[in-house]
Design a protein around this motif. Structure first.
Motif, PDB file in Angstrom:
ATOM      1  N   ASP A   1       0.695  -1.028   2.912  1.00  0.00           N
ATOM      2  CA  ASP A   1       0.871  -2.035   1.856  1.00  0.00           C
ATOM      3  C   ASP A   1      -0.211  -1.916   0.792  1.00  0.00           C
ATOM      4  OD1 ASP A   1       3.168  -3.097   2.886  1.00  0.00           O
ATOM      5  OD2 ASP A   1       2.195  -4.749   3.934  1.00  0.00           O
ATOM      6  N   VAL A   2      -1.441  -1.644   1.212  1.00  0.00           N
ATOM      7  CA  VAL A   2      -2.537  -1.469   0.256  1.00  0.00           C
ATOM      8  C   VAL A   2      -2.247  -0.286  -0.669  1.00  0.00           C
ATOM      9  CG1 VAL A   2      -4.953  -0.781   0.015  1.00  0.00           C
ATOM     10  CG2 VAL A   2      -4.329  -2.576   1.634  1.00  0.00           C
ATOM     11  N   LEU A   3      -1.795   0.818  -0.093  1.00  0.00           N
ATOM     12  CA  LEU A   3      -1.489   2.000  -0.899  1.00  0.00           C
ATOM     13  C   LEU A   3      -0.383   1.702  -1.908  1.00  0.00           C
ATOM     14  CD1 LEU A   3      -1.554   4.790   1.849  1.00  0.00           C
ATOM     15  CD2 LEU A   3      -3.305   4.320   0.129  1.00  0.00           C
ATOM     16  N   LYS A   4       0.628   0.978  -1.484  1.00  0.00           N
ATOM     17  CA  LYS A   4       1.738   0.663  -2.387  1.00  0.00           C
ATOM     18  C   LYS A   4       1.299  -0.294  -3.488  1.00  0.00           C
ATOM     19  CE  LYS A   4       4.539  -0.254   1.130  1.00  0.00           C
ATOM     20  NZ  LYS A   4       5.770  -0.614   1.900  1.00  0.00           N
ATOM     21  N   ARG A   5       0.512  -1.317  -3.136  1.00  0.00           N
ATOM     22  CA  ARG A   5       0.051  -2.269  -4.149  1.00  0.00           C
ATOM     23  C   ARG A   5      -0.903  -1.598  -5.136  1.00  0.00           C
ATOM     24  NH1 ARG A   5       3.375  -4.109  -1.394  1.00  0.00           N
ATOM     25  NH2 ARG A   5       3.666  -6.239  -0.641  1.00  0.00           N
ATOM     26  N   PHE A   6      -1.768  -0.747  -4.624  1.00  0.00           N
ATOM     27  CA  PHE A   6      -2.691  -0.007  -5.479  1.00  0.00           C
ATOM     28  C   PHE A   6      -1.910   0.884  -6.450  1.00  0.00           C
ATOM     29  CE2 PHE A   6      -5.256   3.768  -6.394  1.00  0.00           C
ATOM     30  CZ  PHE A   6      -6.420   3.197  -6.874  1.00  0.00           C
ATOM     31  N   THR A   7      -0.907   1.571  -5.936  1.00  0.00           N
ATOM     32  CA  THR A   7      -0.073   2.435  -6.770  1.00  0.00           C
ATOM     33  C   THR A   7       0.611   1.641  -7.870  1.00  0.00           C
ATOM     34  OG1 THR A   7       0.348   3.972  -4.946  1.00  0.00           O
ATOM     35  CG2 THR A   7       1.932   3.965  -6.757  1.00  0.00           C
ATOM     36  N   HIS A   8       1.176   0.507  -7.509  1.00  0.00           N
ATOM     37  CA  HIS A   8       1.882  -0.324  -8.484  1.00  0.00           C
ATOM     38  C   HIS A   8       0.935  -0.796  -9.586  1.00  0.00           C
ATOM     39  CE1 HIS A   8       4.865  -3.132 -10.043  1.00  0.00           C
ATOM     40  NE2 HIS A   8       3.943  -4.075 -10.021  1.00  0.00           N
ATOM     41  N   PHE A   9      -0.285  -1.147  -9.204  1.00  0.00           N
ATOM     42  CA  PHE A   9      -1.255  -1.613 -10.197  1.00  0.00           C
ATOM     43  C   PHE A   9      -1.595  -0.502 -11.181  1.00  0.00           C
ATOM     44  CE2 PHE A   9      -5.734  -1.520 -11.441  1.00  0.00           C
ATOM     45  CZ  PHE A   9      -5.744  -2.621 -12.294  1.00  0.00           C
ATOM     46  N   ILE A  10      -1.919   0.693 -10.677  1.00  0.00           N
ATOM     47  CA  ILE A  10      -2.291   1.792 -11.569  1.00  0.00           C
ATOM     48  C   ILE A  10      -1.141   2.130 -12.509  1.00  0.00           C
ATOM     49  CG2 ILE A  10      -2.998   4.208 -11.703  1.00  0.00           C
ATOM     50  CD1 ILE A  10      -5.182   2.404 -10.674  1.00  0.00           C
ATOM     51  N   GLN A  11       0.081   2.143 -11.986  1.00  0.00           N
ATOM     52  CA  GLN A  11       1.242   2.455 -12.821  1.00  0.00           C
ATOM     53  C   GLN A  11       1.410   1.449 -13.954  1.00  0.00           C
ATOM     54  OE1 GLN A  11       4.245   2.828  -9.585  1.00  0.00           O
ATOM     55  NE2 GLN A  11       4.740   4.783 -10.520  1.00  0.00           N
ATOM     56  N   ARG A  41      -0.127   4.967 -19.666  1.00  0.00           N
ATOM     57  CA  ARG A  41       0.859   5.279 -20.695  1.00  0.00           C
ATOM     58  C   ARG A  41       2.016   6.079 -20.093  1.00  0.00           C
ATOM     59  NH1 ARG A  41      -3.078   8.779 -24.334  1.00  0.00           N
ATOM     60  NH2 ARG A  41      -3.263   9.699 -22.248  1.00  0.00           N
ATOM     61  N   LYS A  42       3.114   6.165 -20.841  1.00  0.00           N
ATOM     62  CA  LYS A  42       4.257   6.949 -20.374  1.00  0.00           C
ATOM     63  C   LYS A  42       3.920   8.422 -20.321  1.00  0.00           C
ATOM     64  CE  LYS A  42       8.505   6.272 -21.094  1.00  0.00           C
ATOM     65  NZ  LYS A  42       9.879   6.152 -21.655  1.00  0.00           N
ATOM     66  N   THR A  43       3.001   8.875 -21.163  1.00  0.00           N
ATOM     67  CA  THR A  43       2.656  10.293 -21.201  1.00  0.00           C
ATOM     68  C   THR A  43       1.684  10.687 -20.097  1.00  0.00           C
ATOM     69  OG1 THR A  43       0.924   9.786 -22.813  1.00  0.00           O
ATOM     70  CG2 THR A  43       3.065  10.500 -23.668  1.00  0.00           C
ATOM     71  N   ASP A  44       1.057   9.706 -19.432  1.00  0.00           N
ATOM     72  CA  ASP A  44       0.119  10.003 -18.352  1.00  0.00           C
ATOM     73  C   ASP A  44       0.870  10.412 -17.093  1.00  0.00           C
ATOM     74  OD1 ASP A  44      -1.865   9.235 -20.101  1.00  0.00           O
ATOM     75  OD2 ASP A  44      -2.006   7.201 -19.318  1.00  0.00           O
ATOM     76  N   LEU A  45       0.191  11.179 -16.244  1.00  0.00           N
ATOM     77  CA  LEU A  45       0.780  11.640 -14.986  1.00  0.00           C
ATOM     78  C   LEU A  45      -0.040  11.090 -13.833  1.00  0.00           C
ATOM     79  CD1 LEU A  45       1.415  15.367 -15.981  1.00  0.00           C
ATOM     80  CD2 LEU A  45       3.144  13.592 -15.695  1.00  0.00           C
ATOM     81  N   PHE A  46       0.632  10.383 -12.941  1.00  0.00           N
ATOM     82  CA  PHE A  46      -0.057   9.739 -11.829  1.00  0.00           C
ATOM     83  C   PHE A  46       0.653  10.101 -10.537  1.00  0.00           C
ATOM     84  CE2 PHE A  46      -0.639   5.762  -9.199  1.00  0.00           C
ATOM     85  CZ  PHE A  46      -1.964   6.026  -8.874  1.00  0.00           C
ATOM     86  N   GLY A  47      -0.136  10.473  -9.528  1.00  0.00           N
ATOM     87  CA  GLY A  47       0.465  10.840  -8.254  1.00  0.00           C
ATOM     88  C   GLY A  47      -0.523  10.747  -7.119  1.00  0.00           C
ATOM     89  N   ARG A  48       0.005  10.908  -5.916  1.00  0.00           N
ATOM     90  CA  ARG A  48      -0.816  10.839  -4.711  1.00  0.00           C
ATOM     91  C   ARG A  48      -1.307  12.242  -4.377  1.00  0.00           C
ATOM     92  NH1 ARG A  48       1.161   8.231   1.094  1.00  0.00           N
ATOM     93  NH2 ARG A  48      -0.910   8.185   2.092  1.00  0.00           N
ATOM     94  N   TYR A  49      -2.615  12.376  -4.271  1.00  0.00           N
ATOM     95  CA  TYR A  49      -3.212  13.680  -4.010  1.00  0.00           C
ATOM     96  C   TYR A  49      -3.328  13.949  -2.523  1.00  0.00           C
ATOM     97  CZ  TYR A  49      -6.229  17.692  -4.990  1.00  0.00           C
ATOM     98  OH  TYR A  49      -6.741  18.950  -5.082  1.00  0.00           O
ATOM     99  N   GLY A  50      -3.432  12.899  -1.744  1.00  0.00           N
ATOM    100  CA  GLY A  50      -3.545  13.046  -0.298  1.00  0.00           C
ATOM    101  C   GLY A  50      -4.248  11.855   0.306  1.00  0.00           C
ATOM    102  N   GLY A  51      -3.696  11.298   1.406  1.00  0.00           N
ATOM    103  CA  GLY A  51      -4.332  10.167   2.051  1.00  0.00           C
ATOM    104  C   GLY A  51      -4.464   8.985   1.112  1.00  0.00           C
ATOM    105  N   GLU A  52      -5.719   8.549   0.913  1.00  0.00           N
ATOM    106  CA  GLU A  52      -5.971   7.429  -0.004  1.00  0.00           C
ATOM    107  C   GLU A  52      -6.504   7.906  -1.354  1.00  0.00           C
ATOM    108  OE1 GLU A  52      -9.693   7.844   2.623  1.00  0.00           O
ATOM    109  OE2 GLU A  52      -7.531   8.094   2.776  1.00  0.00           O
ATOM    110  N   GLU A  53      -6.317   9.181  -1.667  1.00  0.00           N
ATOM    111  CA  GLU A  53      -6.750   9.746  -2.944  1.00  0.00           C
ATOM    112  C   GLU A  53      -5.565   9.880  -3.906  1.00  0.00           C
ATOM    113  OE1 GLU A  53     -10.722  12.375  -1.930  1.00  0.00           O
ATOM    114  OE2 GLU A  53      -8.819  13.415  -2.239  1.00  0.00           O
TER     115      GLU A  53
END
Length: 392
Positions: free
Chosen positions: A270-280, A284-296
């Motif tokens: 749940d923490v990972l999902k909430r953190f992801t939602h916040f960063i998103q 900007r639309k042109t930025d690229l965001f993804g999971r690099y591994g684990g909690e990174e």
């Protein structure tokens, strides 16, 4: 009970995918590129095959139609065949989604224009017989060929409307719109159109599922490492070509292992999902965001220099500190912090060197006590270069 759960699952699936099935507005750029390639290959093949078959039919027109009808229709067939082959060439050499869409629209307009012209040459007959009967089947064929394409509902309805309007116009001109034979034909075409739409939506839905399984992290729904690095490489090359800046932010959720150990892995998810939602919600639309591994997590910032990247990182850290994350697994709220390693594009940099510098900067954050951001320029040597295992 089981049936009720199945119905709920279907409803959730439809609600989740309906915006994507309706139009391209919610599609990501990478999925648009994927679907563009899929459409391009099928439009190219369809145009080549149909263009050749159209031209090969010319001898039959010359044999079975009258002299004053066969010559103009044969010329029209040849022109349509050449047009379809040119559409195939255009589709094969242009990779953008909008270019594939225009190729498809042009294809549908050409075949319907051919249908209208042929019926006009045949003098809008009230009844068809002999060789003329084949031309009554053209609108049905125009509808059927669309079944091989993964189109959105909006695209499908638009293309089907072109064929429908052309056919209705022909029947009005021939003064046979409301004859029993024509009405029966329309009923058959409507049934066929529904089957075509169902097939198109099924293909698009399956393409979406395969794309998401191959490119998205199953837990957070953002790009997985493989897809993220592919897109970042293209973005970096575009920035270099346009002489634009490019920055990398590497996030690590501080002491994430403690969350798992204290509250369980459900709370950690749940923490990972909430953190992801916040960063998103912050990028900007042109930025690229993804999971690099684990909690990174990695955030790639095209057209963003090192000073702007540091400002963004500090602003996000302030916001993360004030977050109250609702954790479903334990029915409570948790507070977290994050560390951010930063690097920016310099002459001679590559994507791997940028990530490596951001990674070293992240380790400096951990040595400094976490909950901070550090920037490593090209050539910077961190005094404690020897890596040590971070305390969880």
């Amino acid at each position: 009970m089981v049936m009720h759960e199945n119905i709920n699952q279907v409803v959730r699936t439809v609600r989740h995918y309906l915006p994507d099935l309706w139009s391209t507005a919610a599609h990501s750029t990478s999925f648009q590129n994927t679907r563009s390639g899929y459409l391009r290959s099928r439009i190219t093949l369809l145009s080549v095959v149909w263009g050749l078959l159209i031209i090969l039919w010319i001898p039959l027109d010359l044999v079975f139609l009258s002299e004053n009808q066969s010559a103009p229709i044969a010329i029209a067939r040849f022109m349509l065949g050449c047009g379809l082959l040119m559409t195939a060439w255009h589709s094969h050499h242009h990779t953008k989604l909008y270019q594939s869409q225009w190729s498809l629209i042009l294809l549908v307009i050409m075949i319907n224009a051919f249908y209208i012209y042929c019926i006009s040459v045949l003098d809008f007959p009230q009844a068809y017989s002999g060789a003329e009967y084949g031309y009554t089947l053209l609108p049905i064929l125009h509808v059927a060929i669309l079944t091989i394409l993964p189109l959105t509902l909006k695209e499908s309805l638009g293309l089907l409307a072109i064929t429908a309007l052309c056919q209705i116009g022909v029947d009005v001109k021939a003064q046979r719109l409301f004859t029993p034979e024509v009405m029966a034909g329309y009923w058959l075409q409507n049934v066929l159109a529904l089957m075509v739409i169902w097939s198109q939506q099924s293909k698009l839905y399956m393409l979406m599922r395969l794309y998401r399984q191959a490119t998205l992290d199953p837990l957070t729904g953002i790009y997985n490492r493989r897809m993220l690095l592919q897109l970042a490489q293209k973005s970096l090359e575009a920035c270099e070509q346009n002489q634009q800046t490019f920055s990398v932010l590497l996030f690590d959720i501080d002491k994430f292992k403690r969350v798992n150990d204290t509250w369980g892995h459900g709370a950690g998810d749940d923490v990972l999902k909430r953190f992801t939602h916040f960063i998103q919600s912050q990028i900007r639309k042109t930025d690229l965001f993804g999971r690099y591994g684990g909690e990174e997590f990695i955030l790639f910032l095209p057209n963003c220099d090192h000073q702007a990247a540091q400002d963004i990182a500090n602003r996000m850290l302030d916001s993360i500190r004030s977050l109250n994350l609702d954790i479903n697994a334990v029915s409570t709220q948790l507070r977290i912090t994050s560390s951010v390693g930063i690097s920016s594009l310099s002459h001679g940099d590559s994507l791997s060197s940028l990530i490596e510098r951001a990674d070293r900067a992240l380790y400096e954050c951990k040595d400094a006590g976490r909950d901070c951001a550090r920037f490593h320029p090209l050539g910077y040597i961190y005094s404690q270069n020897e890596r040590r295992k971070a305390v969880a």
